[in-house]
Design an enzyme around this catalytic site. Structure first.
Site, mmCIF file in Angstrom:
data_model
loop_
_atom_site.group_PDB
_atom_site.id
_atom_site.type_symbol
_atom_site.label_atom_id
_atom_site.label_comp_id
_atom_site.label_asym_id
_atom_site.label_seq_id
_atom_site.Cartn_x
_atom_site.Cartn_y
_atom_site.Cartn_z
ATOM 1 N N ARG A 1 5.675 21.835 -19.810
ATOM 2 C CA ARG A 1 4.259 21.141 -18.396
ATOM 3 C C ARG A 1 2.855 20.962 -19.667
ATOM 4 O O ARG A 1 2.222 21.912 -20.294
ATOM 5 C CB ARG A 1 3.208 23.179 -18.032
ATOM 6 C CG ARG A 1 2.416 22.738 -17.368
ATOM 7 C CD ARG A 1 2.375 23.366 -16.451
ATOM 8 N NE ARG A 1 2.425 24.985 -16.519
ATOM 9 C CZ ARG A 1 2.053 25.564 -17.569
ATOM 10 N NH1 ARG A 1 0.549 25.276 -17.527
ATOM 11 N NH2 ARG A 1 2.504 26.859 -17.336
ATOM 12 N N TYR B 1 -7.133 2.887 1.232
ATOM 13 C CA TYR B 1 -5.430 3.776 1.617
ATOM 14 C C TYR B 1 -5.726 4.378 2.783
ATOM 15 O O TYR B 1 -6.530 5.513 2.017
ATOM 16 C CB TYR B 1 -5.035 3.551 0.009
ATOM 17 C CG TYR B 1 -3.563 4.794 -0.035
ATOM 18 C CD1 TYR B 1 -2.525 3.945 0.735
ATOM 19 C CD2 TYR B 1 -3.801 6.149 -0.558
ATOM 20 C CE1 TYR B 1 -1.578 4.187 0.783
ATOM 21 C CE2 TYR B 1 -2.223 7.061 0.045
ATOM 22 C CZ TYR B 1 -1.297 5.855 -0.071
ATOM 23 O OH TYR B 1 -0.296 6.242 -0.061
ATOM 24 N N ASP C 1 -10.182 3.123 -7.842
ATOM 25 C CA ASP C 1 -8.819 2.648 -7.563
ATOM 26 C C ASP C 1 -8.175 1.119 -7.524
ATOM 27 O O ASP C 1 -8.924 0.361 -6.318
ATOM 28 C CB ASP C 1 -8.269 3.292 -5.976
ATOM 29 C CG ASP C 1 -7.066 3.326 -5.956
ATOM 30 O OD1 ASP C 1 -6.205 2.968 -6.575
ATOM 31 O OD2 ASP C 1 -6.506 4.162 -5.107
ATOM 32 N N LYS D 1 3.332 2.021 -7.714
ATOM 33 C CA LYS D 1 3.351 0.743 -6.841
ATOM 34 C C LYS D 1 3.355 -0.873 -7.926
ATOM 35 O O LYS D 1 4.890 -0.324 -8.602
ATOM 36 C CB LYS D 1 1.563 -0.020 -6.464
ATOM 37 C CG LYS D 1 0.903 1.090 -5.429
ATOM 38 C CD LYS D 1 2.503 1.303 -4.143
ATOM 39 C CE LYS D 1 1.932 3.177 -3.542
ATOM 40 N NZ LYS D 1 0.868 2.770 -3.365
HETATM 41 C C1 LIG Z 1 0.310 4.213 -2.882
HETATM 42 C C2 LIG Z 1 -1.303 4.196 -2.907
HETATM 43 C C3 LIG Z 1 -1.916 5.406 -3.606
HETATM 44 C C4 LIG Z 1 -1.431 6.733 -3.829
HETATM 45 O O1 LIG Z 1 -0.749 6.852 -4.441
HETATM 46 P P1 LIG Z 1 1.484 7.396 -4.457
HETATM 47 O O2 LIG Z 1 2.000 7.349 -6.167
HETATM 48 O O3 LIG Z 1 1.989 7.302 -3.300
HETATM 49 O O4 LIG Z 1 0.780 8.736 -4.436
HETATM 50 C C5 LIG Z 1 -3.675 5.638 -3.544
HETATM 51 N N1 LIG Z 1 -3.850 4.408 -3.351
HETATM 52 C C6 LIG Z 1 -3.840 3.486 -2.837
HETATM 53 C C7 LIG Z 1 -4.257 1.835 -2.653
HETATM 54 C C8 LIG Z 1 -2.231 2.915 -2.743
HETATM 55 O O5 LIG Z 1 -1.456 1.822 -3.113
#
Ligand SMILES: *Cc1c(COP(=O)(O)O)cnc(C)c1O
Length: 381
Positions: free
Chosen positions: A54, A106, A179, A204
């Site tokens: 962990r 998102y 983000d 992604k």
């Molecule tokens: C998919 C996504 C998230 C969340 O990520 P996960 O890996 O699905 O938890 C956050 N911000 C954006 C812009 C995303 O496309």
């Protein structure tokens, strides 16, 4: 073992930061699944870096090191998903804090933040951060502890001026988190524009093969309290990524710059083609000169504008769903940034959030652009 600092992203990624496994000499690092690590006769750790998995994992550290280098960060931390990374950041706020968050981002982020803020007596102001004066005023009025933006945003592809947002947040005594998922570290490095923390859903484009869930936070100031709090939270609360996922992620990242380059070329070509199609009423892609966020995106992105765009078809939901239903190459599935092209009818997924019924979101893969255009052409009729 690591590569010199002046190398470009494609070199760092292809060689996974220069890691060679010793003593095997393998050019690929191994996966060590052990959860616990031994001590010697004098009770000293055999490897001082590893006590318990962990938060102690060689493959996680190797992958974080490559991510930090791609992002021009001092440190990066991996999480088991993008949402786990966002949650770790917001959990550093005290109860009763004030935050300014970009509207229309998102949906998973917005939904979780609304619930979390209500539970923790956090005052959440949702603002269209692509409107620079609106963001400036929100920061001046509410003096938020944290400003959170998403650029390019999903599914509107709005561009937020990161340097300006950082200035607004800092003037108010707060921090800026970005983000940057849709851009990946190849196309945009927010820390260089003044952001305090950059976040990605590595699920992604960073992984790029639609087979790993992961999230990352990175910073240029690892001594800052927010960062030491995030690190302590990950260690103590245990939102860690597993070694197999970290290994797959590192493997996927070796081709990240190559994939992003191809996707960006494909996306621009397809978005431009759609823009001229008689049955398409609008296309949202920061790479198009007609896009309201193009100038800002051109200033803060390099090498392309990414895989993600949205377009509006003539008519409403039935017409958009008919187009989506006729596609043969694009998969009808959520998510983005994978090597295979995906489409999504966002209104079906989030019906009450103002997404137009005629909007189709596209994540362009690395297939041949002309094959993808031919598919869209037959679907549009
Ligand atoms: C998919 C996504 C998230 C969340 O990520 P996960 O890996 O699905 O938890 C956050 N911000 C954006 C812009 C995303 O496309």
């Amino acid at each position: 073992m690591s590569l010199p600092n002046d190398l470009k992203a494609s070199t760092i990624a292809a060689q996974a930061g220069g890691v060679i496994d010793m003593p095997s000499g393998g050019v690929v690092p191994p996966v060590q699944p052990s959860t616990t690590f031994v001590r010697d006769e004098d009770y000293a750790l055999v490897n001082p870096d590893n006590i318990y998995s962990r938060d102690n994992s060689d493959i996680v550290r190797i992958t974080e090191n490559v991510l930090a280098r791609l992002e021009n960060a001092e440190e990066a931390l991996l999480f088991p998903s993008g949402m786990a990374a966002i949650a770790a950041l917001f959990r550093t706020l005290p109860n009763g804090a004030t935050v300014v968050v970009q509207s229309g981002i998102y949906w998973g982020t917005t939904k979780w933040l609304r619930d979390f803020s209500a539970r923790r007596q956090i005052t959440l102001h949702e603002v269209d951060a692509s409107d620079a004066p609106a963001l400036e005023q929100a920061c001046a009025t509410h003096t938020p502890a944290l400003v959170f933006i998403e650029t390019p945003s999903n599914p509107w592809l709005k561009s937020v001026d990161i340097a300006h947002a950082a200035e607004c947040a800092h003037k108010a005594g707060g921090l800026l988190a970005v983000d940057s998922t849709a851009a990946t570290p190849v196309l945009q490095r927010p820390l260089g524009h003044g952001a305090d923390i950059v976040m990605h859903s590595a699920t992604k484009g960073i992984n790029g093969h639609s087979d790993v869930l992961a999230g990352v936070l990175a910073t240029a100031a690892p001594a800052a309290k927010v960062w030491t709090d995030i690190k302590a939270d990950r260690h103590d609360a245990g939102a860690v990524i597993g070694p197999f996922e970290a290994w797959l992620l590192l493997r996927g990242m070796r081709t990240l710059p190559l994939r992003v380059e191809r996707m960006s070329v494909n996306a621009l070509k397809i978005a431009s083609w759609l823009k001229a199609h008689p049955k398409v009423t609008d296309v949202f892609y920061p790479g198009l000169a007609s896009h309201p966020g193009h100038k800002v995106a051109a200033r803060q992105m390099q090498g392309g504008y990414g895989c993600l765009f949205s377009f509006l078809v003539q008519g409403g939901a039935p017409e958009a769903l008919a187009v989506v239903g006729k596609l043969k190459l694009f998969h009808r599935a959520t998510s983005l940034g994978g090597v295979e092209s995906l489409v999504e009818h966002r209104h079906t997924i989030e019906p009450h959030t103002g997404i137009p019924e005629s909007l189709i979101r596209v994540s362009v893969g690395i297939e041949d652009a002309d094959d993808l255009i031919a598919d869209l052409s037959q679907a549009l009729g």
